[in-house]
Design a protein around this motif. Structure first.
Motif, PDB file in Angstrom:
ATOM      1  N   ASP A 106      12.719  44.665 -18.656  1.00 24.45           N
ATOM      2  CA  ASP A 106      12.923  45.578 -19.789  1.00 24.45           C
ATOM      3  C   ASP A 106      13.285  44.851 -21.087  1.00 24.45           C
ATOM      4  O   ASP A 106      13.858  45.429 -21.993  1.00 24.45           O
ATOM      5  N   GLN A 107      12.929  43.557 -21.172  1.00 23.11           N
ATOM      6  CA  GLN A 107      13.032  42.825 -22.440  1.00 23.11           C
ATOM      7  C   GLN A 107      11.602  42.645 -22.950  1.00 23.11           C
ATOM      8  O   GLN A 107      10.918  41.699 -22.580  1.00 23.11           O
ATOM      9  N   PRO A 108      11.121  43.560 -23.790  1.00 27.55           N
ATOM     10  CA  PRO A 108       9.694  43.587 -24.122  1.00 27.55           C
ATOM     11  C   PRO A 108       9.203  42.411 -24.947  1.00 27.55           C
ATOM     12  O   PRO A 108       7.999  42.188 -25.058  1.00 27.55           O
ATOM     13  N   PHE A 109      10.127  41.622 -25.513  1.00 30.65           N
ATOM     14  CA  PHE A 109       9.697  40.529 -26.386  1.00 30.65           C
ATOM     15  C   PHE A 109       9.740  39.159 -25.700  1.00 30.65           C
ATOM     16  O   PHE A 109       9.605  38.125 -26.346  1.00 30.65           O
ATOM     17  N   VAL A 110       9.894  39.175 -24.384  1.00 28.23           N
ATOM     18  CA  VAL A 110       9.788  37.936 -23.606  1.00 28.23           C
ATOM     19  C   VAL A 110       8.334  37.466 -23.632  1.00 28.23           C
ATOM     20  O   VAL A 110       7.412  38.271 -23.490  1.00 28.23           O
ATOM     21  N   THR A 111       8.132  36.169 -23.840  1.00 25.37           N
ATOM     22  CA  THR A 111       6.772  35.619 -23.919  1.00 25.37           C
ATOM     23  C   THR A 111       6.641  34.361 -23.059  1.00 25.37           C
ATOM     24  O   THR A 111       7.634  33.743 -22.676  1.00 25.37           O
ATOM     25  N   ALA A 112       5.386  33.970 -22.837  1.00 27.01           N
ATOM     26  CA  ALA A 112       5.117  32.722 -22.125  1.00 27.01           C
ATOM     27  C   ALA A 112       5.714  31.541 -22.877  1.00 27.01           C
ATOM     28  O   ALA A 112       6.252  30.611 -22.269  1.00 27.01           O
ATOM     29  N   SER A 113       5.650  31.572 -24.210  1.00 27.13           N
ATOM     30  CA  SER A 113       6.192  30.438 -24.970  1.00 27.13           C
ATOM     31  C   SER A 113       7.701  30.332 -24.805  1.00 27.13           C
ATOM     32  O   SER A 113       8.256  29.225 -24.792  1.00 27.13           O
ATOM     33  N   LEU A 114       8.382  31.463 -24.626  1.00 25.58           N
ATOM     34  CA  LEU A 114       9.822  31.420 -24.356  1.00 25.58           C
ATOM     35  C   LEU A 114      10.086  30.764 -22.998  1.00 25.58           C
ATOM     36  O   LEU A 114      10.960  29.896 -22.878  1.00 25.58           O
ATOM     37  N   PHE A 115       9.332  31.173 -21.983  1.00 27.13           N
ATOM     38  CA  PHE A 115       9.491  30.551 -20.661  1.00 27.13           C
ATOM     39  C   PHE A 115       9.251  29.039 -20.751  1.00 27.13           C
ATOM     40  O   PHE A 115       9.984  28.240 -20.159  1.00 27.13           O
ATOM     41  N   ASN A 116       8.224  28.651 -21.511  1.00 25.82           N
ATOM     42  CA  ASN A 116       7.928  27.221 -21.658  1.00 25.82           C
ATOM     43  C   ASN A 116       9.030  26.490 -22.416  1.00 25.82           C
ATOM     44  O   ASN A 116       9.331  25.327 -22.126  1.00 25.82           O
ATOM     45  N   GLU A 117       9.642  27.176 -23.371  1.00 20.99           N
ATOM     46  CA  GLU A 117      10.752  26.582 -24.118  1.00 20.99           C
ATOM     47  C   GLU A 117      11.950  26.315 -23.202  1.00 20.99           C
ATOM     48  O   GLU A 117      12.612  25.281 -23.308  1.00 20.99           O
ATOM     49  N   LEU A 118      12.236  27.230 -22.288  1.00 17.31           N
ATOM     50  CA  LEU A 118      13.325  27.017 -21.322  1.00 17.31           C
ATOM     51  C   LEU A 118      13.074  25.738 -20.517  1.00 17.31           C
ATOM     52  O   LEU A 118      13.980  24.926 -20.312  1.00 17.31           O
ATOM     53  N   LYS A 119      11.817  25.566 -20.083  1.00 15.02           N
ATOM     54  CA  LYS A 119      11.481  24.378 -19.285  1.00 15.02           C
ATOM     55  C   LYS A 119      11.593  23.107 -20.126  1.00 15.02           C
ATOM     56  O   LYS A 119      12.093  22.078 -19.652  1.00 15.02           O
ATOM     57  N   LYS A 120      11.138  23.193 -21.380  1.00 13.99           N
ATOM     58  CA  LYS A 120      11.193  22.029 -22.275  1.00 13.99           C
ATOM     59  C   LYS A 120      12.644  21.608 -22.531  1.00 13.99           C
ATOM     60  O   LYS A 120      12.990  20.413 -22.474  1.00 13.99           O
ATOM     61  N   VAL A 121      13.499  22.582 -22.798  1.00 14.02           N
ATOM     62  CA  VAL A 121      14.911  22.274 -23.071  1.00 14.02           C
ATOM     63  C   VAL A 121      15.579  21.692 -21.832  1.00 14.02           C
ATOM     64  O   VAL A 121      16.408  20.783 -21.918  1.00 14.02           O
ATOM     65  N   GLN A 122      15.201  22.173 -20.660  1.00 15.12           N
ATOM     66  CA  GLN A 122      15.766  21.600 -19.428  1.00 15.12           C
ATOM     67  C   GLN A 122      15.373  20.128 -19.300  1.00 15.12           C
ATOM     68  O   GLN A 122      16.211  19.280 -18.987  1.00 15.12           O
ATOM     69  N   ARG A 123      14.092  19.830 -19.572  1.00 16.37           N
ATOM     70  CA  ARG A 123      13.640  18.435 -19.483  1.00 16.37           C
ATOM     71  C   ARG A 123      14.394  17.553 -20.490  1.00 16.37           C
ATOM     72  O   ARG A 123      14.790  16.445 -20.169  1.00 16.37           O
ATOM     73  N   GLU A 124      14.569  18.086 -21.700  1.00 18.33           N
ATOM     74  CA  GLU A 124      15.187  17.288 -22.764  1.00 18.33           C
ATOM     75  C   GLU A 124      16.684  17.076 -22.553  1.00 18.33           C
ATOM     76  O   GLU A 124      17.216  16.010 -22.838  1.00 18.33           O
ATOM     77  N   THR A 125      17.367  18.107 -22.084  1.00 17.73           N
ATOM     78  CA  THR A 125      18.831  18.042 -21.981  1.00 17.73           C
ATOM     79  C   THR A 125      19.302  17.621 -20.596  1.00 17.73           C
ATOM     80  O   THR A 125      20.446  17.176 -20.437  1.00 17.73           O
ATOM     81  N   GLN A 126      18.436  17.818 -19.580  1.00 16.15           N
ATOM     82  CA  GLN A 126      18.809  17.570 -18.182  1.00 16.15           C
ATOM     83  C   GLN A 126      19.958  18.459 -17.714  1.00 16.15           C
ATOM     84  O   GLN A 126      20.606  18.164 -16.706  1.00 16.15           O
ATOM     85  N   GLN A 127      20.227  19.542 -18.466  1.00 17.57           N
ATOM     86  CA  GLN A 127      21.189  20.535 -17.976  1.00 17.57           C
ATOM     87  C   GLN A 127      20.531  21.335 -16.860  1.00 17.57           C
ATOM     88  O   GLN A 127      19.305  21.520 -16.852  1.00 17.57           O
ATOM     89  N   HIS A 128      21.338  21.820 -15.947  1.00 19.59           N
ATOM     90  CA  HIS A 128      20.774  22.502 -14.768  1.00 19.59           C
ATOM     91  C   HIS A 128      20.665  24.009 -14.942  1.00 19.59           C
ATOM     92  O   HIS A 128      20.126  24.696 -14.066  1.00 19.59           O
ATOM     93  N   ILE A 129      21.165  24.529 -16.054  1.00 17.90           N
ATOM     94  CA  ILE A 129      20.996  25.942 -16.404  1.00 17.90           C
ATOM     95  C   ILE A 129      20.558  25.991 -17.863  1.00 17.90           C
ATOM     96  O   ILE A 129      21.167  25.350 -18.715  1.00 17.90           O
TER      97      ILE A 129
END
Length: 197
Positions: A106-129
């Motif tokens: 029910d978050q209508p503005f979620v996009t594929a690019s947002l999902f990809n951004e989460l993955k990119k930030v995880q790679r860059e920061t190495q944070q686990h959440i």
């Protein structure tokens, strides 16, 4: 590149709305289908949809043959059983899974690019959440690495994934997602959304 599962929580009964929010139409598709399609565009594998209330009716509307369903018989007991079951289903489908994203329908503005951004930030920061930041809070969509899979599966009752985020803030990176504060809980919320089409 880590393979990333997406678990879409769509089991609730939408009591304040009075009809299943999963099936509300926006931009030519249901809110649930939108979440599925954006996860697929971001390369999610597997995609697990957690259903509960009106599961049969809702499952018949899903248009993707690579979507796996987890029917949460205990959906009325709270969100935890859906998260736990959805994560368990994803691991059953791929026991070598390194990370997963939990999102809602029910978050209508979620996009594929947002999902990809989460993955990119995880790679860059190495944070686990990696969680989304909006309206003075952090929440869904949220990415967890396998470090937290057992924590997610151990949630009980009304507990959501936010409990894990809040108790491990030193392991959290945030992605700005200001439209994340828009979710559809009432008829007024939906009417406001439709006016943006």
């Amino acid at each position: 590149m880590h393979k990333t599962a997406t678990v879409i929580l769509a089991a609730g009964s939408s009591t304040r709305l009075g009809l299943p929010k999963q099936l509300l139409a926006y931009n030519g598709k249901t809110l649930l289908q939108h979440a599925i399609d954006e996860a697929a565009k971001a390369g999610a594998d597997p995609i697990v949809v957690v259903l509960g209330f009106k599961a049969e009716e809702i499952s018949e509307t899903i248009k993707r043959n690579n979507v796996e369903l987890f029917i949460n018989a205990g959906w009325e007991q709270g969100m935890a059983s859906g998260i736990s079951g959805g994560v368990g289903k994803a691991l059953q489908l791929d026991e070598k899974l390194e990370q997963l994203i939990i999102t809602v329908c029910d978050q209508p503005f979620v996009t594929a690019s947002l999902f990809n951004e989460l993955k990119k930030v995880q790679r860059e920061t190495q944070q686990h959440i990696v969680a989304c930041a909006y309206a003075d809070t952090i929440g869904t969509p949220v990415l967890f690495t396998k470090k937290y899979f057992s924590h997610l599966q151990a949630l009980t009752g009304e507990e959501g994934a936010k409990k894990i985020v809040k108790t491990n803030m030193d392991d959290v990176a945030a992605v700005e997602f200001s439209p994340g504060e828009i979710d559809i809980d009432t008829v007024d919320d939906y009417d406001g959304l439709v006016q943006t089409e």
